[in-house]
Design a protein around this motif. Structure first.
Motif, mmCIF file in Angstrom:
data_model
loop_
_atom_site.group_PDB
_atom_site.id
_atom_site.type_symbol
_atom_site.label_atom_id
_atom_site.label_comp_id
_atom_site.label_asym_id
_atom_site.label_seq_id
_atom_site.Cartn_x
_atom_site.Cartn_y
_atom_site.Cartn_z
ATOM 1 N N LEU A 554 80.273 60.322 116.238
ATOM 2 C CA LEU A 554 80.487 58.910 115.941
ATOM 3 C C LEU A 554 81.379 58.307 117.017
ATOM 4 C CD1 LEU A 554 81.302 59.430 112.173
ATOM 5 C CD2 LEU A 554 79.164 58.488 113.062
ATOM 6 N N TYR A 555 81.081 57.071 117.406
ATOM 7 C CA TYR A 555 81.861 56.378 118.448
ATOM 8 C C TYR A 555 82.800 55.373 117.788
ATOM 9 C CZ TYR A 555 83.060 54.001 122.791
ATOM 10 O OH TYR A 555 83.737 53.477 123.859
ATOM 11 N N VAL A 556 84.092 55.419 118.146
ATOM 12 C CA VAL A 556 85.126 54.629 117.482
ATOM 13 C C VAL A 556 85.266 53.257 118.138
ATOM 14 C CG1 VAL A 556 87.553 54.549 116.797
ATOM 15 C CG2 VAL A 556 86.365 56.755 116.937
ATOM 16 N N VAL A 557 85.121 52.193 117.334
ATOM 17 C CA VAL A 557 85.317 50.828 117.844
ATOM 18 C C VAL A 557 86.571 50.181 117.259
ATOM 19 C CG1 VAL A 557 82.891 50.440 118.360
ATOM 20 C CG2 VAL A 557 83.762 49.871 116.083
ATOM 21 N N GLN A 558 87.170 50.791 116.248
ATOM 22 C CA GLN A 558 88.501 50.387 115.767
ATOM 23 C C GLN A 558 89.188 51.638 115.242
ATOM 24 O OE1 GLN A 558 89.376 46.614 113.665
ATOM 25 N NE2 GLN A 558 90.150 47.852 112.006
ATOM 26 N N GLN A 559 90.373 51.943 115.805
ATOM 27 C CA GLN A 559 90.991 53.234 115.541
ATOM 28 C C GLN A 559 91.607 53.317 114.152
ATOM 29 O OE1 GLN A 559 93.766 53.408 118.786
ATOM 30 N NE2 GLN A 559 95.461 52.713 117.544
ATOM 31 N N SER A 560 91.821 54.560 113.722
ATOM 32 C CA SER A 560 92.357 54.834 112.390
ATOM 33 C C SER A 560 92.916 56.250 112.378
ATOM 34 C CB SER A 560 91.252 54.700 111.341
ATOM 35 O OG SER A 560 91.688 55.135 110.071
ATOM 36 N N PRO A 561 93.857 56.537 111.479
ATOM 37 C CA PRO A 561 94.349 57.917 111.374
ATOM 38 C C PRO A 561 93.271 58.923 110.981
ATOM 39 C CG PRO A 561 95.840 56.391 110.272
ATOM 40 C CD PRO A 561 94.610 55.618 110.608
ATOM 41 N N SER A 562 92.201 58.452 110.336
ATOM 42 C CA SER A 562 91.149 59.373 109.897
ATOM 43 C C SER A 562 89.799 58.678 109.943
ATOM 44 C CB SER A 562 91.420 59.859 108.471
ATOM 45 O OG SER A 562 90.322 60.611 107.981
ATOM 46 N N ALA A 563 88.801 59.390 110.482
ATOM 47 C CA ALA A 563 87.443 58.847 110.509
ATOM 48 C C ALA A 563 86.789 58.898 109.135
ATOM 49 C CB ALA A 563 86.592 59.618 111.509
ATOM 50 N N GLY A 564 87.300 59.768 108.264
ATOM 51 C CA GLY A 564 86.706 59.922 106.941
ATOM 52 C C GLY A 564 86.161 61.331 106.752
ATOM 53 N N ASN A 565 85.621 61.597 105.571
ATOM 54 C CA ASN A 565 85.063 62.901 105.220
ATOM 55 C C ASN A 565 83.574 62.772 104.936
ATOM 56 O OD1 ASN A 565 87.622 64.241 105.312
ATOM 57 N ND2 ASN A 565 88.107 63.306 103.338
ATOM 58 N N VAL A 566 82.821 63.810 105.279
ATOM 59 C CA VAL A 566 81.365 63.783 105.124
ATOM 60 C C VAL A 566 80.954 64.588 103.894
ATOM 61 C CG1 VAL A 566 79.151 64.310 106.209
ATOM 62 C CG2 VAL A 566 81.070 63.529 107.608
ATOM 63 N N PHE A 567 80.083 63.975 103.084
ATOM 64 C CA PHE A 567 79.529 64.615 101.896
ATOM 65 C C PHE A 567 78.011 64.503 101.942
ATOM 66 C CE2 PHE A 567 83.824 63.630 100.764
ATOM 67 C CZ PHE A 567 84.225 64.605 99.858
ATOM 68 N N PRO A 568 77.291 65.447 101.319
ATOM 69 C CA PRO A 568 75.829 65.340 101.264
ATOM 70 C C PRO A 568 75.389 64.306 100.233
ATOM 71 C CG PRO A 568 76.556 67.257 100.037
ATOM 72 C CD PRO A 568 77.796 66.676 100.679
ATOM 73 N N VAL A 569 74.221 63.743 100.460
ATOM 74 C CA VAL A 569 73.608 62.798 99.521
ATOM 75 C C VAL A 569 72.199 63.296 99.246
ATOM 76 C CG1 VAL A 569 72.855 60.425 99.146
ATOM 77 C CG2 VAL A 569 75.011 60.882 100.355
ATOM 78 N N ALA A 570 71.921 63.698 98.015
ATOM 79 C CA ALA A 570 70.623 64.282 97.676
ATOM 80 C C ALA A 570 69.504 63.241 97.692
ATOM 81 C CB ALA A 570 70.706 64.959 96.305
ATOM 82 N N ASP A 571 69.812 62.037 97.273
ATOM 83 C CA ASP A 571 68.808 60.975 97.197
ATOM 84 C C ASP A 571 68.607 60.385 98.586
ATOM 85 O OD1 ASP A 571 67.237 58.774 96.711
ATOM 86 O OD2 ASP A 571 68.506 57.947 95.117
ATOM 87 N N THR A 572 67.405 60.508 99.122
ATOM 88 C CA THR A 572 67.109 59.981 100.460
ATOM 89 C C THR A 572 66.251 58.721 100.418
ATOM 90 O OG1 THR A 572 65.147 61.389 100.671
ATOM 91 C CG2 THR A 572 67.254 62.297 101.441
#
Length: 648
Positions: A554-572
């Motif tokens: 992911l490319y950062v366009v506004q900085q932050s202490p954390s980009a976040g956490n990734v979780f799976p999503v079963a519904d596509t």
């Protein structure tokens, strides 16, 4: 009484010797203010100075150019250097400055000064970018923009945790606020219509001599205003995630003649608000200048800084959280004279009696209107207070605060990185661990003599196999230091790699449950009073072997202490053109990737482990984990997300 104030303050040894322009001067004489309106370091709620990149900067009048320019303080000579970068060219204007380190932007709100208010005189917002390599500011395209249309005594600005800008000023017998438009993305160049908010439990109609000031703190925006008609200082609070028109009201101070239009606001890292205010009391032993403090639970306390017999006026407050000291500066007498300082411990607020200690004095005339920065100070920055003289010159004083704001220790370079080995392309997060208060960083990730980043904690992607040495150079006003780690990063040859961009991506926000953002050029993650998550969907094909590595880039366009956490999503089945918070699919309960710090202008990589094993549709959720928000390029942006799979 001065000796008492010095002993209580505990800073006498840190006070620099003045480069006097005349016998009796205290502090440093600066450029001429001839050609501009008098008292141009006013007004009380406003700040003319800021600290950035190891230097103090100011909005000051340039007499040769007959305009306001950005000046830089040369600490060695204690002289102001005109950078030539223009601000407002109206000689009757005054400004409030805000340096936003998160975006790397300088904001200057400039208005035509008047103790009354009349229409037809635009208030302007200027925005500047900063180039650390050349130490220069440049005006951003599309600026200045108009944010109001009134002459006014003071105008102040603040930026909240969502990136929205706020301004307040007196307009007739009330105050108004205005804000940049954030629908759906905040745009500094587009502003709404000024309005007086409905603030329950307060009185927003006041005396024509009253004033207001704005501050951002702890996920909120606050406006303090004086009301001399009923002797009350009120405080209005707006939550960053609330509608622009939603405000709550508090009473900061109230009593007979307890209000005046003098005020100056700061906040500490815990979210406490500090306001130094003046009363209209007339008895010799009555409180004249007071410090009001709003704690994090919303209650206010007040402490007397000076009495009527001390004749203080136009006070400002500065906070040093490192040393836990509150600094208050004020003029005495009220008609102009010298700038005095009083200090108090932050943990147990109490100011010594008397006028305090003279810290700025012009032997040839009267000084008034001390000003400094909105930022909190520390030994790493030092502290600068600027005033203007009746003899039409600037005067300033510099306090090292015992640190490296100039004259303190130089830094010692140190850093760590993770990971230090892996297959190409290898994303590495670097962390500065230097000591001594560095204020500037230069990273050479391949030790080839080229500076690759000036961020404090950058990330870098090694595209090719090899062994790499890394060099870091850090500096502050007192010196610099470098460290090189030889053969620190090892990058091995990867198996066949496949890269995919999203077929769909969008962010959703809990406080806007029916909003769709699929066409925007950014994704976001935020966790505060509301929640912002991003959804990404990829079509994976061409996998012929075992997947040994899966990474989300992911490319950062506004900085932050954390980009976040990734979780799976079963519904596509969701689509970026229709997804909202209300319709977003369920997010899996097991985290498959954790994002680190999101530094502006860099790629970050989130390792997804073994979450992806073959071909098919992959749906992911990036869940907000920090405040302020991280902004990342979407597939509509210049640097779309990437799902990178490496096969063994």
């Amino acid at each position: 009484m001065c000796a008492l104030a010095l002993a209580a303050a505990g800073w006498a040894a840190a006070t620099p010797s003045a480069a006097r322009a005349a016998v009796g001067d205290i502090g440093y004489q600066g450029p001429s203010t001839v050609g501009a309106q008098a008292a141009l370091t006013g007004e009380k709620p406003e700040s003319k100075l800021w600290w950035n990149d190891g230097s103090w900067w100011a909005s000051m009048w340039s007499q040769p150019s007959s305009a306001y320019h950005i000046f830089r303080l040369n600490l060695g000579s204690q002289s102001w250097v005109d950078t030539g970068v223009g601000l407002d060219n109206r000689s009757s204007s005054r400004a409030d400055t805000l340096w936003d380190a998160g975006s790397g932007k300088l904001y200057v709100a400039s208005h035509v000064f008047s103790t009354g208010s009349s229409s037809g005189n635009p208030a302007r917002l200027y925005r500047y970018g900063y180039n650390a390599a050349t130490e220069t500011y440049s005006l951003d395209a599309g600026f200045p923009v108009q944010i109001g249309n009134y002459k006014t005594e003071a105008l102040t600005i603040a930026k909240d945790s969502t990136g929205q800008l706020w301004a307040t000023w007196k307009q007739g017998t009330t105050f108004v606020v205005n804000a940049s438009v954030c629908n759906p993305v905040c745009n500094d160049a587009v502003w709404g219509t000024p309005f007086t908010p409905n603030v329950p439990g307060t009185k927003t109609t006041f005396d024509s001599d009253d004033n207001s000031g704005v501050i951002a703190f702890a996920g909120k925006v606050g406006v303090l205003w004086s009301n001399q008609t009923n002797g009350t200082d009120y405080f209005a609070i707006h939550g960053d995630s609330d509608s622009d028109t939603t405000w709550a009201g508090e009473t900061a101070l109230s009593g007979p003649d307890m209000a005046d239009d003098h005020m100056n606001l700061k906040t500490d890292s815990s979210g406490r608000v500090y306001a130094v205010v003046k009363t209209s009391r007339s008895g010799s032993t009555d409180p004249l200048v007071m410090l009001l403090v709003r704690n994090t639970s919303g209650s206010w306390t007040s402490t007397t800084v000076g009495l009527k017999r001390d004749h203080h006026t136009r006070a400002i407050v500065e906070l040093d959280e490192v040393d836990q000291i509150i600094h208050v500066f004020a003029t005495s007498p009220e008609s102009g004279g010298s700038i005095y300082e009083k200090t108090s411990p932050m943990g147990s607020i109490s100011f010594p009696g008397g006028q305090g200690t003279v810290v700025v004095q012009d032997a040839d005339g009267k000084l008034n209107n001390s000003t400094s920065t909105k930022q909190n100070v520390s030994p790493a920055t030092g502290l600068v207070v600027l005033a203007s003289s009746g003899q039409r010159v600037y005067f300033h004083q510099y306090f090292s605060l015992g640190g490296s704001g100039g004259g303190g220790p130089s830094p010692t370079a140190a850093f760590s990185a993770t990971p230090t080995s892996g297959a190409a392309p290898l994303g590495v997060q670097f962390t500065d661990t230097s000591s001594g208060g560095p204020t500037a960083w230069q990273w050479d990730f391949q030790n080839d003599g080229t500076v690759d980043s000036t961020q404090q904690n950058p990330s870098f992607v090694y595209a090719n196999p090899g062994t790499y040495s890394v060099k870091l150079t850090v500096s502050n006003a007192s010196g610099d230091d470098s460290v090189t780690k030889s053969s620190y990063i090892t990058v091995t040859t990867a198996g066949p790699t496949l890269s995919f961009t999203p077929t769909d991506d969008a962010f959703v926000r809990s406080n806007h449950p029916d909003e769709n953002n699929g066409s925007l050029d950014n994704l976001r993650s935020w966790k505060g009073s509301g929640q912002t998550n991003s959804f990404l969907k990829f079509t994976v094909s061409g996998v012929t072997g075992a997947v040994s590595s899966a990474k989300l880039r992911l490319y950062v366009v506004q900085q932050s202490p954390s980009a976040g956490n990734v979780f799976p999503v079963a519904d596509t089945s969701w689509a970026e053109g229709t997804i909202t918070w209300a319709t977003s699919p369920a997010i899996g309960s097991t985290r498959i990737g954790q994002g680190g710090p999101a530094s502006l202008g860099t790629w970050i990589e989130i390792d997804l482990g073994s979450a992806i094993s073959g071909n098919g549709t992959v749906s992911l959720a990036l869940v907000g984990a920090s405040n302020p928000a991280a902004w990342l390029s979407s597939r509509e942006g210049a640097n779309p997300p990437q799902l990178v799979l490496t096969q063994s």
